[in-house]
Design a protein around this motif. Structure first.
Motif, PDB file in Angstrom:
ATOM      1  N   ASN A   1       0.850  -1.182   0.000  1.00  0.00           N
ATOM      2  CA  ASN A   1       0.000   0.000   0.000  1.00  0.00           C
ATOM      3  C   ASN A   1       0.889   1.236   0.000  1.00  0.00           C
ATOM      4  OD1 ASN A   1      -1.817   2.041   0.401  1.00  0.00           O
ATOM      5  ND2 ASN A   1      -2.947   0.991   2.010  1.00  0.00           N
ATOM      6  N   THR A   2       0.961   1.885  -1.140  1.00  0.00           N
ATOM      7  CA  THR A   2       1.832   3.058  -1.286  1.00  0.00           C
ATOM      8  C   THR A   2       1.207   4.327  -0.713  1.00  0.00           C
ATOM      9  OG1 THR A   2       0.932   3.625  -3.450  1.00  0.00           O
ATOM     10  CG2 THR A   2       2.820   2.111  -3.401  1.00  0.00           C
ATOM     11  N   GLY A   3      -0.068   4.244  -0.331  1.00  0.00           N
ATOM     12  CA  GLY A   3      -0.763   5.433   0.149  1.00  0.00           C
ATOM     13  C   GLY A   3      -1.306   6.284  -0.979  1.00  0.00           C
ATOM     14  N   ASP A   4      -1.227   5.790  -2.207  1.00  0.00           N
ATOM     15  CA  ASP A   4      -1.618   6.573  -3.376  1.00  0.00           C
ATOM     16  C   ASP A   4      -2.511   5.774  -4.329  1.00  0.00           C
ATOM     17  OD1 ASP A   4      -1.605   8.918  -4.883  1.00  0.00           O
ATOM     18  OD2 ASP A   4       0.174   8.346  -6.023  1.00  0.00           O
ATOM     19  N   ALA A   5      -3.169   4.737  -3.814  1.00  0.00           N
ATOM     20  CA  ALA A   5      -4.002   3.883  -4.676  1.00  0.00           C
ATOM     21  C   ALA A   5      -5.394   4.497  -4.841  1.00  0.00           C
ATOM     22  CB  ALA A   5      -4.122   2.494  -4.070  1.00  0.00           C
ATOM     23  N   PHE A   6      -6.033   4.147  -5.947  1.00  0.00           N
ATOM     24  CA  PHE A   6      -7.412   4.577  -6.166  1.00  0.00           C
ATOM     25  C   PHE A   6      -8.335   3.929  -5.132  1.00  0.00           C
ATOM     26  CE2 PHE A   6      -5.707   4.987 -10.548  1.00  0.00           C
ATOM     27  CZ  PHE A   6      -5.989   6.336 -10.734  1.00  0.00           C
ATOM     28  N   PRO A   7      -9.396   4.622  -4.726  1.00  0.00           N
ATOM     29  CA  PRO A   7     -10.350   4.035  -3.768  1.00  0.00           C
ATOM     30  C   PRO A   7     -10.925   2.704  -4.258  1.00  0.00           C
ATOM     31  CG  PRO A   7     -10.806   6.377  -4.073  1.00  0.00           C
ATOM     32  CD  PRO A   7      -9.750   6.002  -5.069  1.00  0.00           C
TER      33      PRO A   7
ATOM     34  N   LEU B   1      -0.892 -10.132   3.913  1.00  0.00           N
ATOM     35  CA  LEU B   1       0.040  -9.188   4.510  1.00  0.00           C
ATOM     36  C   LEU B   1      -0.020  -7.880   3.743  1.00  0.00           C
ATOM     37  CD1 LEU B   1       2.421  -8.520   6.444  1.00  0.00           C
ATOM     38  CD2 LEU B   1       3.933  -9.457   4.686  1.00  0.00           C
ATOM     39  N   GLU B   2      -0.234  -6.790   4.454  1.00  0.00           N
ATOM     40  CA  GLU B   2      -0.225  -5.467   3.836  1.00  0.00           C
ATOM     41  C   GLU B   2       1.002  -4.717   4.319  1.00  0.00           C
ATOM     42  OE1 GLU B   2      -2.932  -1.398   3.599  1.00  0.00           O
ATOM     43  OE2 GLU B   2      -3.890  -3.314   4.042  1.00  0.00           O
ATOM     44  N   VAL B   3       1.810  -4.264   3.376  1.00  0.00           N
ATOM     45  CA  VAL B   3       3.002  -3.485   3.677  1.00  0.00           C
ATOM     46  C   VAL B   3       2.689  -2.035   3.320  1.00  0.00           C
ATOM     47  CG1 VAL B   3       5.437  -3.135   3.137  1.00  0.00           C
ATOM     48  CG2 VAL B   3       4.480  -5.450   3.123  1.00  0.00           C
ATOM     49  N   ASN B   4       2.846  -1.139   4.285  1.00  0.00           N
ATOM     50  CA  ASN B   4       2.489   0.261   4.066  1.00  0.00           C
ATOM     51  C   ASN B   4       3.726   1.115   3.826  1.00  0.00           C
ATOM     52  OD1 ASN B   4      -0.466   0.326   4.547  1.00  0.00           O
ATOM     53  ND2 ASN B   4       0.175  -0.579   6.478  1.00  0.00           N
ATOM     54  N   SER B   5       3.598   2.025   2.892  1.00  0.00           N
ATOM     55  CA  SER B   5       4.626   3.026   2.637  1.00  0.00           C
ATOM     56  C   SER B   5       3.909   4.339   2.338  1.00  0.00           C
ATOM     57  CB  SER B   5       5.525   2.605   1.473  1.00  0.00           C
ATOM     58  OG  SER B   5       4.802   2.596   0.264  1.00  0.00           O
ATOM     59  N   ASP B   6       4.677   5.383   2.143  1.00  0.00           N
ATOM     60  CA  ASP B   6       4.072   6.693   1.878  1.00  0.00           C
ATOM     61  C   ASP B   6       4.769   7.328   0.688  1.00  0.00           C
ATOM     62  OD1 ASP B   6       2.927   9.195   1.893  1.00  0.00           O
ATOM     63  OD2 ASP B   6       3.269   9.560   4.017  1.00  0.00           O
ATOM     64  N   VAL B   7       4.296   7.010  -0.496  1.00  0.00           N
ATOM     65  CA  VAL B   7       4.930   7.486  -1.720  1.00  0.00           C
ATOM     66  C   VAL B   7       4.812   9.012  -1.851  1.00  0.00           C
ATOM     67  CG1 VAL B   7       2.971   7.199  -3.292  1.00  0.00           C
ATOM     68  CG2 VAL B   7       5.264   6.941  -4.154  1.00  0.00           C
ATOM     69  N   LYS B   8       3.740   9.588  -1.336  1.00  0.00           N
ATOM     70  CA  LYS B   8       3.585  11.051  -1.434  1.00  0.00           C
ATOM     71  C   LYS B   8       4.673  11.764  -0.628  1.00  0.00           C
ATOM     72  CE  LYS B   8      -1.379  10.776  -2.168  1.00  0.00           C
ATOM     73  NZ  LYS B   8      -2.706  11.015  -1.613  1.00  0.00           N
ATOM     74  N   ALA B   9       4.925  11.283   0.579  1.00  0.00           N
ATOM     75  CA  ALA B   9       5.967  11.895   1.403  1.00  0.00           C
ATOM     76  C   ALA B   9       7.342  11.691   0.772  1.00  0.00           C
ATOM     77  CB  ALA B   9       5.944  11.299   2.810  1.00  0.00           C
TER      78      ALA B   9
ATOM     79  N   GLU C   1       9.927  14.711  -0.384  1.00  0.00           N
ATOM     80  CA  GLU C   1      11.284  14.841   0.139  1.00  0.00           C
ATOM     81  C   GLU C   1      12.355  14.673  -0.933  1.00  0.00           C
ATOM     82  OE1 GLU C   1      14.165  12.967   3.609  1.00  0.00           O
ATOM     83  OE2 GLU C   1      12.037  12.499   3.613  1.00  0.00           O
ATOM     84  N   PHE C   2      12.156  13.712  -1.838  1.00  0.00           N
ATOM     85  CA  PHE C   2      13.221  13.362  -2.791  1.00  0.00           C
ATOM     86  C   PHE C   2      12.884  13.673  -4.241  1.00  0.00           C
ATOM     87  CE2 PHE C   2      13.605  10.370   0.787  1.00  0.00           C
ATOM     88  CZ  PHE C   2      14.888  10.708   1.227  1.00  0.00           C
ATOM     89  N   GLY C   3      11.654  14.048  -4.536  1.00  0.00           N
ATOM     90  CA  GLY C   3      11.247  14.279  -5.907  1.00  0.00           C
ATOM     91  C   GLY C   3      10.832  12.986  -6.583  1.00  0.00           C
ATOM     92  N   ASN C   4      10.447  13.079  -7.845  1.00  0.00           N
ATOM     93  CA  ASN C   4      10.050  11.897  -8.584  1.00  0.00           C
ATOM     94  C   ASN C   4      11.259  11.045  -8.941  1.00  0.00           C
ATOM     95  OD1 ASN C   4       7.237  12.275  -8.726  1.00  0.00           O
ATOM     96  ND2 ASN C   4       7.492  13.789 -10.346  1.00  0.00           N
ATOM     97  N   PRO C   5      11.113   9.716  -8.921  1.00  0.00           N
ATOM     98  CA  PRO C   5      12.232   8.865  -9.325  1.00  0.00           C
ATOM     99  C   PRO C   5      12.507   9.019 -10.820  1.00  0.00           C
ATOM    100  CG  PRO C   5      10.270   7.565  -8.898  1.00  0.00           C
ATOM    101  CD  PRO C   5       9.931   8.971  -8.542  1.00  0.00           C
ATOM    102  N   PHE C   6      13.721   8.760 -11.217  1.00  0.00           N
ATOM    103  CA  PHE C   6      14.095   8.859 -12.627  1.00  0.00           C
ATOM    104  C   PHE C   6      15.175   7.836 -12.914  1.00  0.00           C
ATOM    105  CE2 PHE C   6      16.711  11.782 -10.248  1.00  0.00           C
ATOM    106  CZ  PHE C   6      17.988  11.573 -10.739  1.00  0.00           C
TER     107      PHE C   6
END
Length: 86
Positions: free
Chosen positions: A45-51, A68-76, A80-85
């Motif tokens: 769960n990236t914290g950014d999924a559609f409802p 098992l649900e693994v939580n992260s916070d992609v918005k944060a 902090e770091f910008g978009n990956p590239f």
């Protein structure tokens, strides 16, 4: 139609399915129904999924014994770091 061969899943002690909540991973989940008693389902769960995605995952979580649900916070992370590239 021939059945799909699940040899690797049958032989595995603890098969794992990474569930995104999209149509392909949900279809895989239901194709693996005969293995649900030993299948570990993992949702990141990236914290950014559609409802709608979260609803599908929540429905599976309620009935699947090994979930098992693994939580992260992609918005944060992006703040902090910008978009990956590449």
């Amino acid at each position: 139609m021939d059945r799909v061969s699940f040899g690797a899943v049958k032989e595995a002690k603890r098969p794992l399915l990474l569930l995104s909540g999209g149509k392909d991973s949900v279809a895989c989940y239901y194709l693996l129904k005969e293995f649900w008693d030993k299948l570990l389902v993992v949702f990141i769960n990236t914290g950014d999924a559609f409802p709608e995605t979260l609803k599908i995952v929540d429905d599976i979580k309620k009935v699947h014994p090994l979930f098992l649900e693994v939580n992260s916070d992609v918005k944060a992370f992006r703040e902090e770091f910008g978009n990956p590239f590449d």
